[in-house]
Design a protein around this motif. Structure first.
Motif, PDB file in Angstrom:
ATOM      1  N   SER A 143       0.830  -1.208   0.000  1.00  0.00           N
ATOM      2  CA  SER A 143       0.000   0.000   0.000  1.00  0.00           C
ATOM      3  C   SER A 143       0.865   1.259   0.000  1.00  0.00           C
ATOM      4  N   LEU A 144       2.118   1.118   0.439  1.00  0.00           N
ATOM      5  CA  LEU A 144       3.029   2.269   0.424  1.00  0.00           C
ATOM      6  C   LEU A 144       3.802   2.337  -0.891  1.00  0.00           C
ATOM      7  N   GLY A 145       3.424   1.475  -1.807  1.00  0.00           N
ATOM      8  CA  GLY A 145       4.072   1.500  -3.120  1.00  0.00           C
ATOM      9  C   GLY A 145       5.383   0.719  -3.158  1.00  0.00           C
ATOM     10  N   ILE A 146       5.649  -0.039  -2.116  1.00  0.00           N
ATOM     11  CA  ILE A 146       6.908  -0.802  -2.072  1.00  0.00           C
ATOM     12  C   ILE A 146       6.778  -2.044  -2.946  1.00  0.00           C
ATOM     13  N   GLN A 147       7.777  -2.232  -3.794  1.00  0.00           N
ATOM     14  CA  GLN A 147       7.705  -3.312  -4.775  1.00  0.00           C
ATOM     15  C   GLN A 147       8.904  -4.235  -4.661  1.00  0.00           C
ATOM     16  N   LYS A 148       8.812  -5.314  -5.382  1.00  0.00           N
ATOM     17  CA  LYS A 148       9.919  -6.259  -5.465  1.00  0.00           C
ATOM     18  C   LYS A 148      11.213  -5.520  -5.829  1.00  0.00           C
ATOM     19  N   GLY A 149      12.280  -5.818  -5.121  1.00  0.00           N
ATOM     20  CA  GLY A 149      13.578  -5.195  -5.419  1.00  0.00           C
ATOM     21  C   GLY A 149      13.833  -3.902  -4.660  1.00  0.00           C
ATOM     22  N   ASP A 150      12.773  -3.272  -4.120  1.00  0.00           N
ATOM     23  CA  ASP A 150      12.976  -2.051  -3.318  1.00  0.00           C
ATOM     24  C   ASP A 150      13.675  -2.409  -2.013  1.00  0.00           C
ATOM     25  N   ARG A 151      14.509  -1.491  -1.532  1.00  0.00           N
ATOM     26  CA  ARG A 151      15.190  -1.729  -0.252  1.00  0.00           C
ATOM     27  C   ARG A 151      14.419  -1.066   0.883  1.00  0.00           C
ATOM     28  N   VAL A 152      14.237  -1.828   1.950  1.00  0.00           N
ATOM     29  CA  VAL A 152      13.476  -1.352   3.108  1.00  0.00           C
ATOM     30  C   VAL A 152      14.366  -1.456   4.350  1.00  0.00           C
ATOM     31  N   ILE A 200      11.622   3.254   5.947  1.00  0.00           N
ATOM     32  CA  ILE A 200      12.213   2.779   7.205  1.00  0.00           C
ATOM     33  C   ILE A 200      11.079   2.294   8.104  1.00  0.00           C
ATOM     34  N   LEU A 201      11.259   1.111   8.660  1.00  0.00           N
ATOM     35  CA  LEU A 201      10.302   0.596   9.648  1.00  0.00           C
ATOM     36  C   LEU A 201      10.953   0.746  11.014  1.00  0.00           C
ATOM     37  N   THR A 226      18.620  11.462   4.565  1.00  0.00           N
ATOM     38  CA  THR A 226      18.301  10.298   3.732  1.00  0.00           C
ATOM     39  C   THR A 226      17.157  10.599   2.761  1.00  0.00           C
ATOM     40  N   PRO A 227      17.457  11.293   1.667  1.00  0.00           N
ATOM     41  CA  PRO A 227      16.386  11.708   0.754  1.00  0.00           C
ATOM     42  C   PRO A 227      15.644  10.571   0.069  1.00  0.00           C
ATOM     43  N   SER A 228      16.222   9.373   0.014  1.00  0.00           N
ATOM     44  CA  SER A 228      15.529   8.280  -0.697  1.00  0.00           C
ATOM     45  C   SER A 228      14.313   7.753   0.064  1.00  0.00           C
ATOM     46  N   VAL A 229      14.238   8.063   1.358  1.00  0.00           N
ATOM     47  CA  VAL A 229      13.162   7.487   2.180  1.00  0.00           C
ATOM     48  C   VAL A 229      11.859   8.267   1.983  1.00  0.00           C
ATOM     49  N   LYS A 230      10.845   7.547   1.525  1.00  0.00           N
ATOM     50  CA  LYS A 230       9.557   8.196   1.260  1.00  0.00           C
ATOM     51  C   LYS A 230       8.539   7.915   2.366  1.00  0.00           C
ATOM     52  N   MET A 244       5.512  12.883  14.360  1.00  0.00           N
ATOM     53  CA  MET A 244       5.121  12.188  13.141  1.00  0.00           C
ATOM     54  C   MET A 244       4.993  13.227  12.031  1.00  0.00           C
ATOM     55  N   LYS A 245       5.673  12.985  10.932  1.00  0.00           N
ATOM     56  CA  LYS A 245       5.594  13.940   9.832  1.00  0.00           C
ATOM     57  C   LYS A 245       4.490  13.518   8.868  1.00  0.00           C
ATOM     58  N   GLU A 246       3.563  14.424   8.690  1.00  0.00           N
ATOM     59  CA  GLU A 246       2.405  14.196   7.817  1.00  0.00           C
ATOM     60  C   GLU A 246       2.855  13.714   6.429  1.00  0.00           C
ATOM     61  N   GLY A 247       2.198  12.670   5.955  1.00  0.00           N
ATOM     62  CA  GLY A 247       2.499  12.214   4.597  1.00  0.00           C
ATOM     63  C   GLY A 247       3.665  11.236   4.527  1.00  0.00           C
ATOM     64  N   ARG A 248       4.591  11.337   5.463  1.00  0.00           N
ATOM     65  CA  ARG A 248       5.755  10.437   5.443  1.00  0.00           C
ATOM     66  C   ARG A 248       5.669   9.358   6.538  1.00  0.00           C
ATOM     67  N   ASP A 249       5.251   9.772   7.718  1.00  0.00           N
ATOM     68  CA  ASP A 249       5.249   8.850   8.857  1.00  0.00           C
ATOM     69  C   ASP A 249       3.851   8.276   9.102  1.00  0.00           C
ATOM     70  N   HIS A 250       3.804   6.982   9.312  1.00  0.00           N
ATOM     71  CA  HIS A 250       2.513   6.306   9.519  1.00  0.00           C
ATOM     72  C   HIS A 250       2.598   5.425  10.742  1.00  0.00           C
ATOM     73  N   TRP A 251       1.467   5.312  11.458  1.00  0.00           N
ATOM     74  CA  TRP A 251       1.420   4.363  12.573  1.00  0.00           C
ATOM     75  C   TRP A 251       1.193   2.962  12.044  1.00  0.00           C
ATOM     76  N   TRP A 252       1.991   2.061  12.501  1.00  0.00           N
ATOM     77  CA  TRP A 252       1.928   0.641  12.124  1.00  0.00           C
ATOM     78  C   TRP A 252       0.503   0.101  12.275  1.00  0.00           C
ATOM     79  N   HIS A 253      -0.056   0.280  13.488  1.00  0.00           N
ATOM     80  CA  HIS A 253      -1.362  -0.339  13.758  1.00  0.00           C
ATOM     81  C   HIS A 253      -2.464   0.235  12.878  1.00  0.00           C
ATOM     82  N   GLU A 254      -2.347   1.489  12.518  1.00  0.00           N
ATOM     83  CA  GLU A 254      -3.387   2.076  11.660  1.00  0.00           C
ATOM     84  C   GLU A 254      -3.335   1.476  10.262  1.00  0.00           C
TER      85      GLU A 254
END
Ligand code: WTA
Length: 671
Positions: A143-152, A200-201, A226-230, A244-254
């Protein structure tokens, strides 16, 4: 090879006790997967005579979406295992059991560190429940757009969600890069930038020895670089306030609450990368070792099955506990991928061994009936120091097998572990391996191979180690030399992320045709390997790898420091302690001559290193000097510094030393 120092034979004598041999306890061997030395030797001989068919047979115990067409394609230093095969590790760790007869079996038991009214929070997940959680979190990543081959990047404490995060990445083919929760912001930023992680998790805080470690705050500091982190996903662990930065940071449980519980495992190519894990080397910044999917799956599966005696029909209720943090390779291979592929019940503990009291580990073993326990010699040395009464308070009857990893274990600690913890009935597996090897390469098969305290004993199936001299020729049995491995094995790292040349140079160039481990060793007349520590500039502090260069770079980044040289000195508890020799910038040297000023500066520099790298790199001792001893070609003479740090004097040859004055000064500044 000239820069490598050969291990000195006198270092060995104190650790050699070849007269003591312990056969596998008969009651253990009777129900073990491999029950006799003969069985081990027959299978080993077969695995060496025809490694490809041996590994293919092991691989067929796993689930493949599509079978390989070729077992090995080897063009030094590039290995491809199970070529053309399609496999998924998340499927092998979770679905295979959740969809089979282990759905209701406990996969994870997690115990929190905090204790209230004598009780700690415990969570358990069956394989069926883990299946749901992993699928949900895989959908969160998607849902965050992370795809195969992306580094997390993953920067978390020891929580079930950390294991779930690894398995969710593996499920969709995203490449995880776990960064140990003790690293500082700079170290995070370096690693995230090197592999251009897209997310980043993390968690708000983690618990360690009763205090809350501010993980999100450290990530925030790193994020400035770290500009690559969306996207950042934050697990709420303590509920401590975080930004929490709007648009970038999300709560896990939500995100999880909104996620669908179905996410089929992606059929991945055997050679698709599974993860990157950074580790220290002799030069430059930490290297991102890349492990791929198929071979790593087979290597971790099989070593766990045989070295820890899992997938054993005689012991369906084993509770397996490896105390390593998932931030290190031991946690990857032997908390998550190895034991879960074997359908084991894995215990994870969040915190410190001495919180709230010194017997926490023994309490956990009794409470959860742990039967297989795997820890580090540095922990064992701490247990010994804390006193036997902490162990003796607990029954520990459930234990049947003990393991160690990370550094050489001194025979005294080995004996203590065997007698006090194992009560004489548990075999001890001293397992030698590395981040690069992905899985255990040398260790006793517990029901089969007699053990000798201080020796990692004999090679695992399919592995051909050898001890050679600087020219690459095998040395006589009993003589010290460099440990190499002749043939490729499935779980070996494939490359250094973004630097194939460095991979070749570091591991495949010192001894022709061989993988060079960086370790010194000797092999005795019985074919037992005795590890003697690193022969390069890699330190092993409490079982954690650190490059001297990394600590030196951190020190010279301090405005008052001109030059720094870092060496290890033997330490009873940590294995090695860091000693830094520092020359100050001239202006600061003049201003800092009083003992008080120097003491304050030492403190400042120690804190600085902890802030730059993490507290695991904090020097034990700092010594000031006008100049550092150098060879005529300008190389710092670390051997001299090591001697000085260890013995307080220099006995060796100093004829190539250019700057005798520097040496004299070093003596003067000794404390
Ligand atoms: C050392 C940890 C002696 C060794 C799995 C190796 C050991 C380095 C042992 C790898 C052991 C690990 N006996 N030394 N049983 N296990 N080492 O990459 O020097 O963190 O090269 O992997 O630890 O450390 P790493």
């Amino acid at each position: 090879m000239s820069s490598r120092s050969m291990p000195a034979s006198q270092d060995l004598q104190s650790t050699l006790r070849e007269d003591r041999v312990f056969p596998p306890p008969p009651e253990f061997a009777a129900t073990a997967n491999i029950k006799s030395l003969e069985e081990y030797e027959t299978l080993y001989a077969r695995s060496i005579a025809d490694p490809e068919s041996f590994w293919a047979e092991a691989a067929s115990e796993l689930h493949w979406f599509q079978k390989w067409t070729k077992v090995l394609d080897w063009q030094l230093p590039v290995a491809k295992w199970f070529v053309g095969g399609k496999i998924n590790l998340s499927y092998n760790c979770v679905d295979r059991h959740a969809l089979g007869d282990k759905a209701g079996k406990t996969a994870l038991i997690w115990e929190a560190e905090p204790v209230a009214n004598g009780k700690a929070e415990v969570r358990t997940l069956t394989y069926a429940q883990l299946h749901v959680e992993v699928q949900k979190f895989a959908n969160v990543l998607k849902s965050l757009g992370i795809q195969k081959g992306d580094r997390v990047a993953i920067y978390m404490g020891m929580t079930p969600e950390l294991a779930i995060a690894l398995l969710a990445c593996a499920r969709i083919g995203a490449i995880h890069s776990v960064i140990f929760g003790g690293f500082a912001a700079h170290a995070i930023a370096d690693r995230v930038n090197d592999s251009q992680c897209v997310a980043i998790l993390t968690q708000d805080t983690s618990y360690r020895r009763g205090t809350e470690i501010q993980l999100k705050r450290t990530v925030d500091e790193a994020l400035a670089q770290t500009p690559s982190v969306k996207n950042v996903v934050v697990l709420k662990r303590s509920g401590s306030a975080v930004q929490m930065k709007e648009g970038r940071d999300h709560w896990w449980h939500e995100l999880v609450a909104k996620a669908d519980a179905t996410c089929p495992a992606e059929p991945l190519d055997s050679e698709d990368p599974l993860y990157i894990l950074y580790t220290s080397g002799t030069t430059g910044t930490p290297k991102g070792l890349v492990h791929t999917t198929g071979g790593y799956a087979v290597g971790t599966y099989l070593t766990t099955k045989y070295v820890f005696d899992l997938s054993n029909p005689n012991h369906p209720n084993d509770v397996y506990w490896c105390t390593a943090d998932i931030g290190w390779v031991t946690g990857h291979s032997y908390v998550v991928y190895g034991p879960l592929q074997n359908g084991a019940t894995v215990l994870m503990y969040e915190g410190a061994p001495n919180y709230p009291d010194f017997d926490r580990f023994w309490q956990i073993i009794d409470d959860h009936k742990v039967s297989i326990f795997y820890t580090a010699p540095t922990a064992i040395r701490a247990f010994i120091k804390w006193g036997d009464h902490h162990v003796e308070k607990h029954g520990l009857d459930s234990l049947r097998l003990l393991g160690t990893v990370g550094e050489p274990i001194n025979p005294e600690s080995w004996m203590w572990y065997r007698d006090r913890v194992g009560q004489g009935r548990c075999p001890i597996v001293d397992t030698w391996w590395q981040t690069e090897t992905g899985a255990i390469l040398i260790a006793p098969i517990p029901g089969a191979v007699p053990t000798k305290p201080g020796s990692a004993t004999r090679p695992f199936f399919g592995i051909q180690p050898e001890v050679v001299n600087k020219e690459g020729h095998p040395v006589e049995p009993g003589h010290g030399g460099l440990l190499v491995v002749r043939k490729p094995w499935p779980s070996m790292a494939r490359t250094i992320y973004g630097d194939a040349e460095r991979y070749k140079k570091t591991y495949w160039s010192d001894v022709e045709g061989c993988y060079f481990t960086g370790d010194g060793a000797r092999c005795d007349a019985d074919g037992y390997y005795w590890l003697m520590g690193r022969v390069d500039d890699v330190l092993n502090v409490s079982g954690h790898r650190l490059g001297t260069m990394e600590v030196e770079s951190a020190l010279v980044a301090h405005p008052k420091v001109a030059e720094a040289a870092v060496v290890g000195r033997p330490d009873d508890l940590k294995g090695q302690a860091i000693v830094a020799f520092v020359s100050l910038d001239l202006a600061h040297a003049a201003a800092n001559t009083t003992p008080e000023a120097l003491a304050a500066l030492k403190d400042e520099l120690k804190k600085w290193v902890a802030k730059e790298i993490g507290s695991l790199a904090r020097p034990e001792d700092i010594r000031f000097t006008d100049t550092l001893p150098k060879t005529r070609s300008g190389k710092i003479m670390r051997r001299l510094l090591r001697e000085l740090a260890t013995n307080g004097e220099i006995k060796g040859d100093t004829t190539t030393l250019e700057d005798f004055q520097g040496l004299a000064k070093l003596r003067e500044t000794e404390e």
